[in-house]
Design a protein around this motif. Structure first.
Motif, short mmCIF file in Angstrom:
data_model
loop_
_atom_site.label_atom_id
_atom_site.label_comp_id
_atom_site.label_asym_id
_atom_site.label_seq_id
_atom_site.Cartn_x
_atom_site.Cartn_y
_atom_site.Cartn_z
N VAL A 75 39.12 32.89 16.96
CA VAL A 75 39.92 32.85 15.89
C VAL A 75 41.22 33.83 16.16
N PHE A 76 40.99 35.17 16.51
CA PHE A 76 41.95 36.03 16.42
C PHE A 76 42.54 36.48 17.95
N GLY A 77 41.95 35.74 18.92
CA GLY A 77 42.58 35.83 20.26
C GLY A 77 41.75 36.68 21.04
N GLY A 78 41.59 36.46 22.42
CA GLY A 78 40.93 37.32 23.40
C GLY A 78 41.36 38.19 24.28
N MET A 79 42.54 38.63 23.97
CA MET A 79 43.24 39.53 24.96
C MET A 79 42.69 40.92 24.97
N LYS A 80 42.56 41.34 23.81
CA LYS A 80 41.70 42.58 23.58
C LYS A 80 40.66 42.84 24.62
N LYS A 81 39.84 41.81 24.49
CA LYS A 81 38.64 41.60 25.16
C LYS A 81 38.78 41.56 26.70
N LEU A 82 39.82 40.72 27.31
CA LEU A 82 40.05 40.64 28.25
C LEU A 82 40.48 42.05 29.06
N ARG A 83 41.30 42.69 28.44
CA ARG A 83 41.88 44.25 28.86
C ARG A 83 40.57 45.11 28.82
N GLN A 84 39.89 44.98 27.76
CA GLN A 84 38.69 45.79 28.00
C GLN A 84 37.79 45.31 29.31
N ALA A 85 37.66 44.28 29.53
CA ALA A 85 36.82 43.77 30.67
C ALA A 85 37.50 44.12 32.09
N ILE A 86 38.68 43.92 31.94
CA ILE A 86 39.30 44.56 33.37
C ILE A 86 39.31 45.92 33.43
N ARG A 87 39.38 46.78 32.51
CA ARG A 87 39.23 48.23 32.54
C ARG A 87 37.80 48.62 32.89
N GLU A 88 36.75 48.19 32.23
CA GLU A 88 35.44 48.51 32.87
C GLU A 88 35.24 47.92 34.16
N ALA A 89 35.52 46.84 34.57
CA ALA A 89 35.43 46.30 35.92
C ALA A 89 36.12 47.46 36.93
N VAL A 90 37.05 47.77 36.72
CA VAL A 90 37.88 48.75 37.57
C VAL A 90 37.27 50.07 37.71
N GLU A 91 37.00 50.51 36.65
CA GLU A 91 36.28 51.81 36.33
C GLU A 91 34.95 51.77 37.11
N ILE A 92 34.07 50.89 36.94
CA ILE A 92 32.76 50.93 37.46
C ILE A 92 32.70 50.40 38.92
N PHE A 93 33.61 49.28 39.31
CA PHE A 93 33.38 48.67 40.49
C PHE A 93 34.23 49.16 41.50
N HIS A 94 35.39 49.66 41.14
CA HIS A 94 36.69 49.76 42.10
C HIS A 94 36.79 48.71 43.10
N PRO A 95 36.99 47.53 42.47
CA PRO A 95 37.39 46.24 43.24
C PRO A 95 38.69 46.32 43.89
N LYS A 96 38.81 45.40 45.06
CA LYS A 96 40.18 45.54 45.72
C LYS A 96 41.12 44.72 44.94
N ALA A 97 40.72 43.66 44.23
CA ALA A 97 41.54 42.98 43.35
C ALA A 97 40.77 42.44 42.21
N VAL A 98 41.39 41.85 41.13
CA VAL A 98 40.86 41.35 39.73
C VAL A 98 41.49 39.84 39.81
N MET A 99 40.44 38.95 39.64
CA MET A 99 40.90 37.65 39.29
C MET A 99 40.63 37.11 38.00
N ILE A 100 41.61 36.57 36.89
CA ILE A 100 40.93 36.11 35.77
C ILE A 100 41.14 34.59 35.61
N CYS A 101 39.80 34.19 35.61
CA CYS A 101 39.77 32.36 35.36
C CYS A 101 39.43 32.10 34.06
N SER A 102 39.97 31.27 33.50
CA SER A 102 40.16 30.80 32.14
C SER A 102 39.27 29.79 32.06
N THR A 103 38.51 29.69 30.94
CA THR A 103 37.67 28.45 30.70
C THR A 103 38.36 27.61 29.43
N CYS A 104 37.77 26.52 29.06
CA CYS A 104 38.45 25.61 28.26
C CYS A 104 39.22 26.06 27.08
#
Ligand code: CFM
Ligand code: HCA
Length: 532
Positions: free
Chosen positions: A112-141
């Protein structure tokens, strides 16, 4: 009635009209036949296809080990693509995220209110915990429906964390199958990843990329073992046990090998235009096919030392498998098979079956295009429908810095004359014939019908129909997951495949089994005056 008519017989007029062009009988090898492919499935039919997201996230991007692939959407899509495709990966530098499932776990309020905030948070957590070389975002329906600006979040994250972040609008409904997702993933990798490490092109050597190899059950590792033994240097594998890091250097290779044409031909073509890297359609499934492939690669490079080394390696590998090869050939000779898989294996596996004296009488693809059946020469005649037009056709141009020398034109033409599949794929039909049948986007009803008609000794397919086939009394092995076995590629892989086939066909269970509906009807009743 011929087999095709029997299969279509019970359909209503509307379904008949749709399905009739997806089923063809091949009378002679090489007969040009047209098949309807890459179009919408009939609603309500039990089919085996996946969605666009499955093709982008699950197939092409998921196997990259040093990359965090975030599923932006409700948890189900991420959950059902978690570890189900058996793309194996190792972690030489400790960065292997393949066994994880990253998702924004969208809830109703986020819809209802949009998921961009959650996406930003997910990317931050992933980068801080895993230190990946890249992040890919895949959207579902739902993401496409609510209109989250995933590209803006990706751009913002790149600035914040200093790593590549690519957004893919691969919502499940974007195409008629996973095939659309392959295309979207290919475009993103081409646009943002391939060639982004600005290293100079080295002297022409023996540097190759393997495209369309996803290391299912360790296939890619087996191919690499053989290629390295001969003396080739592998620059990047797309994408089995692959890495973002390696892909950034892929433009420095001398040749692209294409194993799965369906999922990656876009990249092969675009790399030819942009960097002048030739591509060669190869096949490491099957003993004779692996030999042919290795000889053609050596021929392409025209290097005498490599040609000789190729023959030595072939001889060594053949000696290693000689005894097993003979045993399984004796056991499997004359058996028949059906092969229903996604978009390339139904062709490749006919070759390994042939190695052991088996004949494929039924074949089908879930989502291949006409060129995968009929050969690339039909591409100019393929009519694009609205669903295909929906997928971006990326245009690339010769790269000023990295366009490099490939084979000279004369040698290229010579090899093509010798039927070497340079910039070409001949498709599946040319290797079939003699009354065999091909079904595009097969469904469970049609699968039962072809089993009744052809009664093959074994039927290869996937998890969605395996047990339906076995309940009908036919052994069924999975060609997606290899029933958790493998590798199946190369010389040694062919033996693993033959062993599994032998174990399935000769399992005493089939003799003991009388499915209940053979002796008693599952449904009884009357309808009007007629007894059913
Ligand atoms: Fe290519 Fe594949 Fe296949 Fe495929 Fe697939 Fe697969 Fe497949 Mo399952 S990339 S087209 S989308 S060879 S996941 S590794 S087994 S359907 S035939
Ligand atoms: C997919 C993946 C799949 C499914 C396998 C199957 C795979 O289509 O999204 O249906 O058995 O190979 O894992 O093709």
């Amino acid at each position: 009635m011929d087999a095709r008519e029997v299969i279509l017989d019970k359909y209503s007029g509307r379904v008949f009209k749709n399905r009739k062009d997806h089923i063809v009988e091949l009378d002679e090898a090489g007969v040009p036949k047209e098949i309807a492919a890459n179009s919408r499935s009939v609603p309500g039919m039990m089919i085996n296809r996946g969605c666009c997201y499955a093709g982008c996230k699950g197939v092409v991007l998921g196997p990259l080990r040093d990359t965090v692939v975030i599923t932006h959407g409700p948890i189900g899509c991420g959950y059902y693509t978690w570890g189900t495709r058996r793309n194996k990966a190792d972690s030489p530098d400790g960065r292997n995220f393949v066994q994880y499932c990253f998702s924004t776990d969208m809830q109703e309020t986020d819809i209802v209110f949009g998921g961009m905030k959650k996406l930003r948070q997910a990317i931050r957590e992933a980068v801080e915990i895993f230190h990946p070389k890249a992040v890919m975002i895949c959207s579902t329906c739902p993401i496409g429906l609510i209109g989250d600006d995933i590209n803006a979040v990706a751009t913002e994250s790149e600035k914040l964390y200093g790593i590549t972040c690519v957004a893919y609008s691969c919502e499940g409904y974007k195409g008629v199958s996973q095939s659309a997702g392959h295309h979207i993933a290919n475009n993103g990798l081409m646009r943002r990843v391939i060639g982004s490490a600005k290293d100079k092109i080295p002297e022409r050597g023996l540097r190759i990329n393997i495209l369309g190899e996803y290391n299912i059950g360790g296939d890619g590792w087996e191919e690499e073992r053989i290629l390295k033994k001969i003396g080739y240097e592998i620059v990047a594998v797309f994408t089995g046990d692959g890495s973002y890091e390696a892909l950034t250097h892929a433009h420095t290779a001398d040749l692209n090998l294409v194993q799965c044409h369906r999922s990656i031909n876009y990249i092969a073509e675009m790399m030819k235009t942009k960097y002048n890297i030739d591509w060669l359609k190869v096949n490491f499934v099957g003993i004779d096919e692996t030999i042919r492939t290795l000889r053609e690669i050596a021929d392409y490079f025209g290097n005498e030392e490599i040609k000789q080394r190729t023959e030595e390696v072939i001889a060594e590998e053949l000696a290693d498998i000689a005894e097993d090869r003979k045993f399984y050939r004796q056991k499997l000779e004359g058996k028949t098979a059906g092969v229903f898989v996604g978009g390339s294996r139904s062709h490749h596996y006919q070759n390994v079956l042939k190695d052991f004296g088996m004949k494929t009488v039924i074949a089908g693809y879930e989502f291949a295009h006409r060129d995968d059946y009929e050969g690339r020469e039909v591409i100019p005649n393929i009519k694009l429908d609205a669903d295909s037009k929906n997928i971006e056709q990326l245009t690339v141009h010769p790269d000023e810095q990295f366009y490099h020398v490939a084979l000279d034109k004369e040698r290229f033409d010579e090899l093509r004359k010798e039927n070497v599949e340079l910039e070409y794929y001949k498709g599946m039909f040319k290797d079939m014939g003699d009354g065999t049948i091909v079904v595009d986007d097969f469904n469970h009803y049609e699968t039962e019908k072809v089993l009744d008609i052809f009664k093959p000794d074994i039927f290869y397919s996937g998890i969605k129909d395996k047990y339906m086939i076995e309940k009908k009394g036919f052994p069924s092995n999975q060609l997606h997951s290899y029933d958790y076995s493998g590798p199946y590629a190369g010389f040694k892989g062919a033996i693993v495949f033959a062993r599994n086939t032998y174990l399935s066909i000769y399992a005493p269970a089939w003799k003991m089994l009388t499915p209940p509906w053979r002796t008693q009807p599952t449904l009884e009743g009357t309808m009007g005056d007629e007894n059913y």
